[in-house]
Scaffold this motif. Structure first.
Motif, short mmCIF file in Angstrom:
data_model
loop_
_atom_site.label_atom_id
_atom_site.label_comp_id
_atom_site.label_asym_id
_atom_site.label_seq_id
_atom_site.Cartn_x
_atom_site.Cartn_y
_atom_site.Cartn_z
N CYS A 40 0.83 -1.21 0.00
CA CYS A 40 0.00 0.00 0.00
C CYS A 40 0.87 1.26 0.00
N ALA A 41 1.98 1.20 0.73
CA ALA A 41 2.88 2.35 0.76
C ALA A 41 3.52 2.59 -0.60
N VAL A 42 3.85 1.52 -1.32
CA VAL A 42 4.37 1.65 -2.67
C VAL A 42 3.34 2.33 -3.57
N ASP A 43 2.09 1.90 -3.46
CA ASP A 43 1.01 2.52 -4.25
C ASP A 43 0.87 4.00 -3.92
N ALA A 44 1.00 4.32 -2.64
CA ALA A 44 0.88 5.72 -2.22
C ALA A 44 2.02 6.56 -2.80
N LEU A 45 3.24 6.06 -2.75
CA LEU A 45 4.38 6.81 -3.29
C LEU A 45 4.25 6.99 -4.80
N ARG A 46 3.79 5.96 -5.48
CA ARG A 46 3.56 6.09 -6.93
C ARG A 46 2.51 7.16 -7.21
N HIS A 47 1.48 7.19 -6.39
CA HIS A 47 0.43 8.21 -6.54
C HIS A 47 1.01 9.61 -6.36
N PHE A 48 1.79 9.81 -5.30
CA PHE A 48 2.34 11.14 -5.03
C PHE A 48 3.32 11.57 -6.13
N ILE A 49 4.16 10.66 -6.58
CA ILE A 49 5.15 10.99 -7.62
C ILE A 49 4.47 11.36 -8.93
N ALA A 50 3.33 10.71 -9.23
CA ALA A 50 2.64 10.96 -10.49
C ALA A 50 1.92 12.30 -10.54
N LEU A 51 1.76 12.95 -9.39
CA LEU A 51 1.07 14.24 -9.36
C LEU A 51 1.91 15.30 -10.08
N SER A 52 1.22 16.24 -10.72
CA SER A 52 1.93 17.32 -11.42
C SER A 52 2.69 18.21 -10.44
N ASN A 53 2.20 18.28 -9.20
CA ASN A 53 2.84 19.09 -8.16
C ASN A 53 2.96 18.23 -6.90
N PRO A 54 3.90 17.28 -6.88
CA PRO A 54 3.97 16.31 -5.79
C PRO A 54 4.34 16.94 -4.46
N PRO A 55 3.98 16.30 -3.37
CA PRO A 55 4.35 16.82 -2.05
C PRO A 55 5.85 16.66 -1.80
N THR A 56 6.34 17.44 -0.85
CA THR A 56 7.75 17.33 -0.47
C THR A 56 7.91 16.64 0.88
#
Length: 368
Positions: A259-275
């Motif tokens: 689930c954490a891998v899925d979450a990181l993939r989601h965040f990275i794919a965002l046009s403006n990812p979190p830091t």
């Protein structure tokens, strides 16, 4: 708890336990103020309550003396047979091992026996609480994962006037004190710490179960953003469901890590990812750390990471974490049991929240 209440409780316990015997003289107001580190006005307020409840009296030339020692619970010799029961889950997922030693220390300071009952299931907790119905106890410190299933036994304990203090979650319908870390302020302060390190795009990561049980942490996350005039971004909030029964464990990773891998993939794919990512607990933060390592993502270079709990895993892997003050939590819990046991007229606070602190480690960096 007000300072005068703390002094009142301490002196009353000494009276009830026989440390201050009947007709013995209390130290002067000036000496009590020095002992407790408070003003004489605060001492006078505590003494006024003791006088009002007929535990001490003041006579000209004799100072303040103890005038009552016995209680409705019997004499001191019978009280010595009593103990405080701490009923906790056998797997300390929701609390740190430090809580156990903190409870032992707080009880020892009060010279009170403390017995632990570690429950493994709903049935186990039910059997323990049923046993305690017939035990000679001061009260029960209860941490439970079952919000209503044992309501009948808890209500019976309440009817019998057994003191109960909830550690963490309380049970609806049972009006007993709850002592817990201030989750809202803990996460709020963690967010403020990230703001100071120039992180303004902050994600929140949690399991659905943990979120439902620790909603104050999520509220602290949202309020910190709002107070900073930053709109809450739905794309930065990632929750995952409880592990499905039919899911088969992969030999290389756990369900939580997947689930954490899925979450990181989601965040990275965002046009403006979190830091930065704030996790609802250290277990979630650890899962994110393992997932990042498996993906070749550097923490904190790519994402700063914050957990909650200051558990051994956060210390071992140098994760910045919100640290509950278990020492103060334990002290307030023991005092609340005594408050109920001696039927003190001063009303005990129903929800005591202890301020956590931030343990800064290597999982957070300044965002350049």
């Amino acid at each position: 708890m007000y300072l005068y209440q703390k002094i009142y409780n301490d002196l009353l316990f000494q009276i009830e336990s026989g440390t201050l015997a009947k007709d013995s003289r209390l130290p002067s107001s000036q000496k009590l103020a020095k002992i407790y580190g408070v003003s004489i006005i605060t001492v006078h307020r505590a003494l006024e309550e003791l006088i009002r409840n007929n535990f001490v009296e003041q006579r000209k030339g004799k100072g303040t003396t103890v005038c009552k020692q016995s209680t409705t619970h019997g004499d001191v010799r019978s009280a010595e047979k009593k103990y405080i029961a701490a009923v906790l889950p056998a797997k300390p997922v929701s609390y740190a091992p430090e809580l156990i030693s903190a409870l032992e220390q707080a009880a020892s300071q009060r010279k009170l026996p403390l017995l632990f009952f570690f429950t493994t299931s709903l049935v186990s907790e039910r059997e323990t609480l049923t046993k305690l119905l017939t035990e000679n106890i001061y009260g029960i410190l209860l941490m439970t994962d079952f919000m209503a299933e044992n309501l009948d036994i808890l209500s019976e304990l309440t009817i019998r006037d057994v003191g109960i203090v909830f550690l963490g979650q309380n049970v609806q319908g049972i009006k007993k004190p709850r002592v817990r870390p201030n989750d809202f302020n803990g996460i709020y302060d963690a967010m403020e710490s990230l703001f100071r390190k120039r992180h303004f795009k902050i994600a929140f990561y949690a399991s659905e179960k943990a979120l439902s049980e620790n909603l104050d942490r999520f509220n602290g996350y949202c309020q910190a953003l709002i107070d900073k005039k930053i709109p809450v971004n739905n794309d930065y909030i990632y929750t995952y469901p409880q592990q499905p029964v039919e899911w088969k464990k992969d030999l290389s990773s756990s369900y939580e890590q997947k689930c954490a891998v899925d979450a990181l993939r989601h965040f990275i794919a965002l046009s403006n990812p979190p830091t930065a990512i704030v996790c609802i607990d250290d277990f979630s933060a650890y899962s994110v750390l393992l997932a990042a390592q498996s993906m070749g993502i550097q923490i904190p270079e790519k994402f700063s990471l914050v957990g909650y709990g200051n558990s051994p895993v956060s210390q071992r892997y140098q994760l910045t974490s919100v640290a509950p003050d278990w020492k103060k939590t334990a002290q307030h819990a023991i005092e609340s049991i005594l408050h109920q046991y001696y039927k003190r007229k001063l009303e005990s606070p129903i929800d005591i929240q202890i301020a956590p602190s931030i343990k800064h480690r290597n999982s957070v960096k300044i965002n350049l």
